[in-house]
Scaffold this motif. Structure first.
Motif, short mmCIF file in Angstrom:
data_model
loop_
_atom_site.label_atom_id
_atom_site.label_comp_id
_atom_site.label_asym_id
_atom_site.label_seq_id
_atom_site.Cartn_x
_atom_site.Cartn_y
_atom_site.Cartn_z
N PHE A 71 0.83 -1.20 0.00
CA PHE A 71 0.00 0.00 0.00
C PHE A 71 0.86 1.26 0.00
O PHE A 71 0.59 2.21 -0.72
CB PHE A 71 -0.93 -0.01 1.23
N VAL A 72 1.92 1.24 0.78
CA VAL A 72 2.79 2.41 0.90
C VAL A 72 3.43 2.74 -0.46
O VAL A 72 3.53 3.90 -0.84
CB VAL A 72 3.89 2.17 1.98
N GLN A 73 3.84 1.72 -1.20
CA GLN A 73 4.45 1.95 -2.52
C GLN A 73 3.45 2.57 -3.48
O GLN A 73 3.80 3.44 -4.28
CB GLN A 73 4.98 0.63 -3.10
N LEU A 74 2.19 2.12 -3.43
CA LEU A 74 1.17 2.69 -4.30
C LEU A 74 0.84 4.13 -3.88
O LEU A 74 0.62 4.99 -4.73
CB LEU A 74 -0.11 1.84 -4.28
N ALA A 75 0.79 4.36 -2.59
CA ALA A 75 0.43 5.69 -2.10
C ALA A 75 1.54 6.71 -2.35
O ALA A 75 1.27 7.82 -2.80
CB ALA A 75 0.11 5.62 -0.61
N LEU A 76 2.79 6.34 -2.07
CA LEU A 76 3.90 7.28 -2.18
C LEU A 76 4.61 7.26 -3.53
O LEU A 76 5.31 8.20 -3.88
CB LEU A 76 4.92 7.01 -1.06
N GLY A 77 4.45 6.16 -4.27
CA GLY A 77 5.14 6.01 -5.54
C GLY A 77 6.52 5.42 -5.33
O GLY A 77 7.16 5.66 -4.30
#
Length: 169
Positions: A71-77
């Motif tokens: 989720f963090v990778q999708l949210a922050l890029g």
């Protein structure tokens, strides 16, 4: 009734062209059974059957891959590595990417096997989805609860169900 002839048994090497699809029939001239006495051998036809792959699905010359992303990778890029037929490729995920988004890696698919379309390679389509962790550390759980509180405050206390109802009204 016509008497059946006994078929020749043995192994015949077959060159499989790159990118060939399921159901295509290859003709091997002169590799079939013997004809009438003095006549040349007939042809052997091989029907291509594909075996399912664990990572890649096929759509013509294009490949489809699904990869789990935090989720963090999708949210922050972030830039992530993606498996391809020829190794690995880097793929940039922009901040705020929704789960289910499909990215196109040009030229990372199968070779084109079509006399009308010419040469080249298909693309690899990469669908990203949120990977939900099965176990969380105490710190991770605490941070997620804190994030949930912040989101609840910023949405004015509206629940996910309330947001869905508002969308349809």
């Amino acid at each position: 009734s016509v008497p059946m002839k006994r078929c020749r048994r043995g192994r015949v090497p077959v060159a499989i062209p790159p990118g060939i699809e399921e159901g295509v029939r290859l003709r091997l001239q002169g590799q079939g059974d013997a004809g009438e006495p003095g006549a040349p051998r007939g042809d052997l036809y091989c029907s291509i059957r594909e075996v399912e792959h664990k990572i890649f699905q096929r759509s013509g010359a294009d490949l489809i891959t699904e990869i789990p992303i935090a989720f963090v990778q999708l949210a922050l890029g972030e830039t992530v590595e993606v498996p391809t037929l020829r190794g690995r490729a880097e793929m940039s995920i922009p901040a705020g990417t929704p789960t289910g988004k499909v990215f196109r890696l040009r030229g990372q698919g199968l070779p084109v096997f079509d006399v009308h379309r010419g040469r080249g390679r298909g693309d690899q389509l990469v669908r990203v989805f949120v990977e939900v962790p099965k176990k969380l550390t105490a710190k991770q759980a605490e941070l997620l609860r804190e994030l949930a509180e912040i989101e609840e405050k910023s949405s004015g206390g509206a629940s996910f169900f309330d947001k869905i109802l508002a969308y349809f009204n």
